[in-house]
Design a protein around this motif. Structure first.
Motif, PDB file in Angstrom:
ATOM      1  N   UNK A  95       0.830  -1.204   0.000  1.00 46.66           N
ATOM      2  CA  UNK A  95       0.000   0.000   0.000  1.00 46.66           C
ATOM      3  C   UNK A  95       0.867   1.258   0.000  1.00 46.66           C
ATOM      4  N   UNK A  96       1.981   1.208   0.718  1.00 45.19           N
ATOM      5  CA  UNK A  96       2.859   2.375   0.784  1.00 45.19           C
ATOM      6  C   UNK A  96       3.468   2.689  -0.585  1.00 45.19           C
ATOM      7  N   UNK A  97       3.921   1.674  -1.296  1.00 47.85           N
ATOM      8  CA  UNK A  97       4.518   1.907  -2.611  1.00 47.85           C
ATOM      9  C   UNK A  97       3.462   2.462  -3.570  1.00 47.85           C
ATOM     10  N   UNK A  98       2.255   1.911  -3.514  1.00 46.18           N
ATOM     11  CA  UNK A  98       1.180   2.417  -4.372  1.00 46.18           C
ATOM     12  C   UNK A  98       0.883   3.881  -4.046  1.00 46.18           C
ATOM     13  N   UNK A  99       0.955   4.219  -2.766  1.00 44.93           N
ATOM     14  CA  UNK A  99       0.707   5.599  -2.360  1.00 44.93           C
ATOM     15  C   UNK A  99       1.825   6.530  -2.862  1.00 44.93           C
ATOM     16  N   UNK A 100       3.075   6.076  -2.761  1.00 42.68           N
ATOM     17  CA  UNK A 100       4.175   6.891  -3.288  1.00 42.68           C
ATOM     18  C   UNK A 100       4.034   7.064  -4.799  1.00 42.68           C
TER      19      UNK A 100
ATOM     20  N   UNK B 103       7.537   5.713 -11.808  1.00 39.65           N
ATOM     21  CA  UNK B 103       6.859   4.432 -11.974  1.00 39.65           C
ATOM     22  C   UNK B 103       7.491   3.422 -11.020  1.00 39.65           C
ATOM     23  N   UNK B 104       6.812   2.304 -10.813  1.00 38.22           N
ATOM     24  CA  UNK B 104       7.315   1.252  -9.931  1.00 38.22           C
ATOM     25  C   UNK B 104       8.144   0.279 -10.755  1.00 38.22           C
ATOM     26  N   UNK B 105       9.328  -0.064 -10.271  1.00 40.82           N
ATOM     27  CA  UNK B 105      10.195  -1.008 -10.965  1.00 40.82           C
ATOM     28  C   UNK B 105       9.484  -2.350 -11.142  1.00 40.82           C
ATOM     29  N   UNK B 106       9.726  -2.998 -12.274  1.00 40.69           N
ATOM     30  CA  UNK B 106       9.069  -4.279 -12.561  1.00 40.69           C
ATOM     31  C   UNK B 106       9.329  -5.302 -11.473  1.00 40.69           C
ATOM     32  N   UNK B 107      10.573  -5.343 -10.992  1.00 42.57           N
ATOM     33  CA  UNK B 107      10.914  -6.344  -9.977  1.00 42.57           C
ATOM     34  C   UNK B 107      10.236  -6.042  -8.646  1.00 42.57           C
ATOM     35  N   UNK B 108       9.977  -4.768  -8.395  1.00 42.64           N
ATOM     36  CA  UNK B 108       9.242  -4.401  -7.172  1.00 42.64           C
ATOM     37  C   UNK B 108       7.773  -4.745  -7.317  1.00 42.64           C
ATOM     38  N   UNK B 109       7.207  -4.523  -8.495  1.00 42.66           N
ATOM     39  CA  UNK B 109       5.830  -4.936  -8.746  1.00 42.66           C
ATOM     40  C   UNK B 109       5.672  -6.439  -8.577  1.00 42.66           C
ATOM     41  N   UNK B 110       6.696  -7.190  -8.975  1.00 43.56           N
ATOM     42  CA  UNK B 110       6.641  -8.648  -8.825  1.00 43.56           C
ATOM     43  C   UNK B 110       6.589  -9.034  -7.348  1.00 43.56           C
ATOM     44  N   UNK B 111       7.362  -8.333  -6.523  1.00 44.15           N
ATOM     45  CA  UNK B 111       7.331  -8.622  -5.083  1.00 44.15           C
ATOM     46  C   UNK B 111       6.000  -8.189  -4.466  1.00 44.15           C
ATOM     47  N   UNK B 112       5.422  -7.101  -4.961  1.00 47.15           N
ATOM     48  CA  UNK B 112       4.117  -6.678  -4.468  1.00 47.15           C
ATOM     49  C   UNK B 112       3.053  -7.723  -4.798  1.00 47.15           C
ATOM     50  N   UNK B 113       3.147  -8.303  -5.978  1.00 47.36           N
ATOM     51  CA  UNK B 113       2.220  -9.378  -6.348  1.00 47.36           C
ATOM     52  C   UNK B 113       2.444 -10.600  -5.480  1.00 47.36           C
ATOM     53  N   UNK B 114       3.693 -10.875  -5.180  1.00 50.20           N
ATOM     54  CA  UNK B 114       4.004 -12.020  -4.308  1.00 50.20           C
ATOM     55  C   UNK B 114       3.372 -11.847  -2.933  1.00 50.20           C
TER      56      UNK B 114
END
Length: 403
Positions: free
Chosen positions: A145-150, A160-171
């Motif tokens: 939630x914090x990353x989405x808010x940033x 934008x959010x790094x692809x590898x960070x988006x992958x961890x958010x999905x995890x």
């Protein structure tokens, strides 16, 4: 810091958001410091007051800014509170920064103005990338939630959010830990996101990483609901368009939240009054937030079709909104109606005639006084009936202006 004596006796660094925003030339709202090589006894002896329970955090005796002893964290249980913190004079600044969520939040500034940046946060700032610091990112579900808010906050700068960070958010979203977040905490993040310049990005990202399905499934389902309005492919686009227009009209969180709710079919309160109550219970909504969303979903269609309403329906609208006592609430309600009307028409600058019409009607109706009817000898319920009849007369004889 303003106390030279303290400056000389502790090794303190400005950290986190203050460094990030300073480098982005944004206004720094609050300053947090990390103290390396110290302990509780020394901080108290220097006049700091301790406020942290889970780990040592102190308030500066003069500025009242927060100073935390450098610490490390170890995951011990589920959720964002399932950590054991360890602080001691041996913990280094880099170890403290390593536990932070994003590289752009893992920089420090010493009292000479030198930037300490062990994880290349400055480069990610230049590249407009939000990237996690370490694989330990997945240990804290709140970070989704914090990353989405940033991302919502800095979208206007091109972040934008790094692809590898988006992958961890999905995890994180798929491992079940999001359900450990309390309703109060989830609402706090939603409410904070709604104050940003582009809050729609917050909800888009949470949908993309499968988090929205856990924290607000009614909203997430809108991506599968076809829109009957030609301008939009699905109801999610309608909801986010409502929100985007509300942002242009007001900075009030309640109005922005209610504008989202209008696109959710299950929140048509005339058909399903329990839905918003369940949502309010799950997210621990403040009473005023819940009430505005409730009234907006129940009554906004009367406003958007105001030309077709009878005088009795308009007066009933006034009574249901308790406009006789709640001027500001009525204004907020009308802004929700305006946001959705302008969003659906894809006409953000179009004049919303219904708002001016209803506010003028209300002003006229409020000129009616019970005293006049008391002077005529009326009492009790007869006074209310006479006042209602006079209000209906005003509404009946006040024409809707030409568009």
């Amino acid at each position: 810091m303003t106390d030279t004596r303290i400056d000389q006796q502790i090794n303190a660094y400005l950290v986190g958001g203050a460094v990030r925003d300073q480098l982005l030339s944004r206004t720094v709202v609050e300053r947090d410091y990390v103290v390396v090589g110290s302990n509780v006894q020394q901080m108290l002896a220097l006049g700091f007051s301790q406020v942290g329970k889970d780990f040592p955090v102190f308030l500066h005796p003069t500025t009242k800014e927060e100073y935390a002893l450098a610490r490390t964290e170890k995951k011990q249980g589920q959720g964002y509170t399932g950590f054991t913190c360890y602080s001691s004079p041996e913990v280094t600044l880099e170890q403290d920064l390593l536990r932070r969520d994003l590289t752009v939040n893992a920089m420090a500034l010493d009292n000479q103005g030198n930037i300490i940046d062990p994880f290349n946060g400055q480069q990610d700032l230049r590249d407009r990338i939000l990237r996690h610091v370490s694989p330990a990112f997945v240990e804290d579900p709140l970070r989704v939630l914090r990353v989405a808010r940033f991302a919502a906050r800095y979208h206007y700068l091109g972040f934008t959010v790094a692809d590898e960070t988006m992958a961890l958010m999905s995890q994180i979203s798929n491992n079940g830990e999001l359900i450990t977040l309390s309703g109060e905490r989830v609402w706090k993040e939603i409410a904070n996101a709604l104050t940003e310049q582009n809050p729609e990005i917050f909800f888009q990202l949470l949908h993309q990483c499968s988090a929205l399905n856990t924290i607000w499934p009614e909203l997430d389902n809108l991506w599968q609901e076809e829109s009957t309005t030609s301008n939009f492919a699905n109801l999610a686009e309608v909801a986010l368009a409502n929100l985007t227009q509300a942002v242009k009209l007001t900075d009030k969180t309640d109005i922005r939240f209610a504008s989202l709710c209008l696109a959710i079919p299950g929140l048509n309160l005339a058909a399903s009054p329990q839905d918003i109550t369940e949502l309010a219970s799950r997210l621990k909504l403040p009473k005023q937030t819940q009430l505005l969303a409730l009234k907006a979903t129940q009554l906004h269609s009367l406003v958007t079709d105001i030309k077709q309403q009878t005088p009795q329906a308009i007066l009933s609208l006034f009574d249901q909104l308790d406009v006789w006592r709640k001027n500001e609430f009525f204004d907020d309600f009308l802004l929700v109606c305006q946001a959705t009307a302008q969003a659906i028409e894809n006409a953000p600058d179009q004049n919303f005639t219904a708002k001016d019409y209803l506010k003028t009607l209300l002003k006229q109706c409020k000129t009616i006084s019970a005293q006049a009817f008391i002077a005529q000898g009326l009492t009790g319920k007869a006074i209310k009936s006479a006042m209602q009849a006079e209000k209906l007369n005003i509404i009946t004889n006040y024409p809707f202006p030409d568009d």
